[in-house]
Design a protein around this motif. Structure first.
Motif, PDB file in Angstrom:
ATOM      1  N   LEU A 167      33.336  39.013  42.003  1.00 17.70           N
ATOM      2  CA  LEU A 167      32.891  38.430  40.738  1.00 17.70           C
ATOM      3  C   LEU A 167      31.572  39.067  40.322  1.00 17.70           C
ATOM      4  N   THR A 168      31.270  39.014  39.040  1.00 14.62           N
ATOM      5  CA  THR A 168      30.010  39.565  38.544  1.00 14.62           C
ATOM      6  C   THR A 168      28.967  38.474  38.331  1.00 14.62           C
ATOM      7  N   ALA A 169      29.411  37.222  38.137  1.00 11.44           N
ATOM      8  CA  ALA A 169      28.473  36.122  37.895  1.00 11.44           C
ATOM      9  C   ALA A 169      27.680  35.796  39.152  1.00 11.44           C
ATOM     10  N   ARG A 170      26.488  35.219  38.967  1.00 12.64           N
ATOM     11  CA  ARG A 170      25.615  34.937  40.112  1.00 12.64           C
ATOM     12  C   ARG A 170      25.652  33.478  40.559  1.00 12.64           C
ATOM     13  N   GLY A 171      25.406  32.551  39.661  1.00 11.36           N
ATOM     14  CA  GLY A 171      25.322  31.136  40.044  1.00 11.36           C
ATOM     15  C   GLY A 171      26.688  30.507  40.255  1.00 11.36           C
ATOM     16  N   ASP A 172      26.705  29.370  40.954  1.00  9.10           N
ATOM     17  CA  ASP A 172      27.965  28.684  41.248  1.00  9.10           C
ATOM     18  C   ASP A 172      28.713  28.308  39.972  1.00  9.10           C
ATOM     19  N   ALA A 173      28.015  27.748  38.980  1.00  9.69           N
ATOM     20  CA  ALA A 173      28.670  27.299  37.751  1.00  9.69           C
ATOM     21  C   ALA A 173      29.261  28.473  36.975  1.00  9.69           C
ATOM     22  N   SER A 174      28.514  29.558  36.865  1.00 11.89           N
ATOM     23  CA  SER A 174      29.019  30.715  36.121  1.00 11.89           C
ATOM     24  C   SER A 174      30.146  31.400  36.891  1.00 11.89           C
ATOM     25  N   GLN A 175      30.098  31.373  38.229  1.00 12.99           N
ATOM     26  CA  GLN A 175      31.201  31.928  39.013  1.00 12.99           C
ATOM     27  C   GLN A 175      32.467  31.096  38.832  1.00 12.99           C
ATOM     28  N   ALA A 176      32.304  29.775  38.735  1.00 18.14           N
ATOM     29  CA  ALA A 176      33.461  28.906  38.498  1.00 18.14           C
ATOM     30  C   ALA A 176      34.106  29.244  37.149  1.00 18.14           C
ATOM     31  N   ARG A 177      33.276  29.454  36.126  1.00 23.15           N
ATOM     32  CA  ARG A 177      33.817  29.823  34.814  1.00 23.15           C
ATOM     33  C   ARG A 177      34.518  31.179  34.869  1.00 23.15           C
ATOM     34  N   GLU A 178      33.935  32.115  35.608  1.00 22.53           N
ATOM     35  CA  GLU A 178      34.549  33.436  35.721  1.00 22.53           C
ATOM     36  C   GLU A 178      35.900  33.346  36.425  1.00 22.53           C
ATOM     37  N   LEU A 179      35.996  32.503  37.451  1.00 24.60           N
ATOM     38  CA  LEU A 179      37.268  32.334  38.157  1.00 24.60           C
ATOM     39  C   LEU A 179      38.347  31.792  37.220  1.00 24.60           C
ATOM     40  N   VAL A 180      37.992  30.828  36.379  1.00 25.80           N
ATOM     41  CA  VAL A 180      38.957  30.263  35.438  1.00 25.80           C
ATOM     42  C   VAL A 180      39.414  31.330  34.448  1.00 25.80           C
ATOM     43  N   LEU A 181      38.485  32.136  33.946  1.00 23.40           N
ATOM     44  CA  LEU A 181      38.848  33.212  33.021  1.00 23.40           C
ATOM     45  C   LEU A 181      39.745  34.247  33.691  1.00 23.40           C
ATOM     46  N   ARG A 182      39.480  34.528  34.962  1.00 26.82           N
ATOM     47  CA  ARG A 182      40.314  35.480  35.694  1.00 26.82           C
ATOM     48  C   ARG A 182      41.744  34.946  35.840  1.00 26.82           C
ATOM     49  N   VAL A 183      41.878  33.647  36.101  1.00 23.85           N
ATOM     50  CA  VAL A 183      43.208  33.044  36.229  1.00 23.85           C
ATOM     51  C   VAL A 183      43.963  33.161  34.906  1.00 23.85           C
ATOM     52  N   LEU A 184      43.288  32.863  33.810  1.00 19.56           N
ATOM     53  CA  LEU A 184      43.921  32.994  32.491  1.00 19.56           C
ATOM     54  C   LEU A 184      44.344  34.441  32.242  1.00 19.56           C
ATOM     55  N   THR A 185      43.475  35.391  32.574  1.00 21.76           N
ATOM     56  CA  THR A 185      43.801  36.812  32.403  1.00 21.76           C
ATOM     57  C   THR A 185      44.991  37.214  33.267  1.00 21.76           C
ATOM     58  N   HIS A 186      45.000  36.749  34.499  1.00 16.35           N
ATOM     59  CA  HIS A 186      46.111  37.013  35.432  1.00 16.35           C
ATOM     60  C   HIS A 186      47.432  36.572  34.806  1.00 16.35           C
ATOM     61  N   ASN A 187      47.466  35.344  34.281  1.00 17.08           N
ATOM     62  CA  ASN A 187      48.703  34.818  33.699  1.00 17.08           C
ATOM     63  C   ASN A 187      49.123  35.589  32.451  1.00 17.08           C
ATOM     64  N   LEU A 188      48.154  35.927  31.619  1.00 17.07           N
ATOM     65  CA  LEU A 188      48.476  36.671  30.397  1.00 17.07           C
ATOM     66  C   LEU A 188      49.027  38.069  30.722  1.00 17.07           C
ATOM     67  N   MET A 189      48.521  38.682  31.795  1.00 17.86           N
ATOM     68  CA  MET A 189      49.024  39.995  32.201  1.00 17.86           C
ATOM     69  C   MET A 189      50.480  39.908  32.668  1.00 17.86           C
ATOM     70  N   ILE A 190      50.820  38.834  33.385  1.00 19.04           N
ATOM     71  CA  ILE A 190      52.204  38.646  33.813  1.00 19.04           C
ATOM     72  C   ILE A 190      53.124  38.440  32.604  1.00 19.04           C
ATOM     73  N   LEU A 191      52.664  37.645  31.648  1.00 16.86           N
ATOM     74  CA  LEU A 191      53.451  37.417  30.450  1.00 16.86           C
ATOM     75  C   LEU A 191      53.632  38.689  29.635  1.00 16.86           C
ATOM     76  N   ALA A 192      52.569  39.490  29.563  1.00 16.57           N
ATOM     77  CA  ALA A 192      52.649  40.740  28.794  1.00 16.57           C
ATOM     78  C   ALA A 192      53.681  41.687  29.425  1.00 16.57           C
ATOM     79  N   GLU A 193      53.743  41.721  30.756  1.00  8.62           N
ATOM     80  CA  GLU A 193      54.709  42.577  31.429  1.00  8.62           C
ATOM     81  C   GLU A 193      56.144  42.117  31.188  1.00  8.62           C
TER      82      GLU A 193
END
Length: 198
Positions: A170-196
């Motif tokens: 992850l690129t974020a530093r604090g716990d809260a911002s890392q949590a947000r980054e993880l959620v965005l990564r999950v959304l991106t992961h799902n969208l990539m599967i749908l795009a394929e």
């Protein structure tokens, strides 16, 4: 929206099997506070971003995701992750390793969320050679569906796919911002599967 599109692409099968698991990620910018935290016995422990996910076996879509910080017990994240997943699709079978071995996890799925069957490996540290006293855990001891349980590898495969595409750090530093980054990564992961699948 993501689940509706997944159904349109036949990614969600008629009797969905979902595996619950957790994975750790790295962080590129590790502060001294985050990198080392004091353990319960005074030893300093390294901490890392942690993602608990419910992974759909057929498609590797992530149906539920709970960000956290490891090292920590896996079981407390089972309930919020499964509630998220069950709000999206009707899960037929839920799989979990011994880190999720608790009667209340079986009850949540079977009695509250409408999951037809749960396969959660017994934790030998909780049972030893004694028979469990609660009904769902006794059923796991009496007749454990090993072939079905082995589908848990789909969760690890989903995590591997996620890290291969989006990186393991992850690129974020604090716990809260890392949590947000993880959620965005999950959304991106799902969208990539749908795009394929489009």
């Amino acid at each position: 929206m993501v689940v509706r599109r997944a159904r349109q692409h036949d990614l969600i099968d008629a009797a969905p099997v979902a595996a619950v698991d957790a994975t750790g990620l790295e962080t590129r910018h590790v502060s001294a506070y985050f990198g080392l935290r004091r353990g319960s016995e005074g030893h300093r422990q390294r901490a890392w971003p942690k993602l608990t996910a419910v992974v759909h076996a057929h498609s590797h879509l992530i149906l539920g995701a709970v960000p956290g910080v490891g090292p920590s017990q896996d079981s407390p994240d089972f309930t919020p992750a499964m509630r998220q997943a069950a709000a999206l699709i009707r899960i037929d079978t839920a799989l979990g390793d011994a880190g999720y071995d608790a009667e209340h996890n079986h009850r949540l799925c079977r009695e509250d969320l409408g999951v037809r069957q749960t396969v959660i490996r017994l934790n030998q540290r909780n049972t030893g050679r004694r028979w469990p006293k609660t009904p769902y855990r006794r059923a796991m001891r009496r007749r454990f569906p090993k072939v079905l349980y082995n589908q848990r590898w789909h969760a690890e495969s989903g995590f591997s796919q996620h890290k291969r595409r989006l990186g393991s750090a992850l690129t974020a530093r604090g716990d809260a911002s890392q949590a947000r980054e993880l959620v965005l990564r999950v959304l991106t992961h799902n969208l990539m599967i749908l795009a394929e699948a489009a």
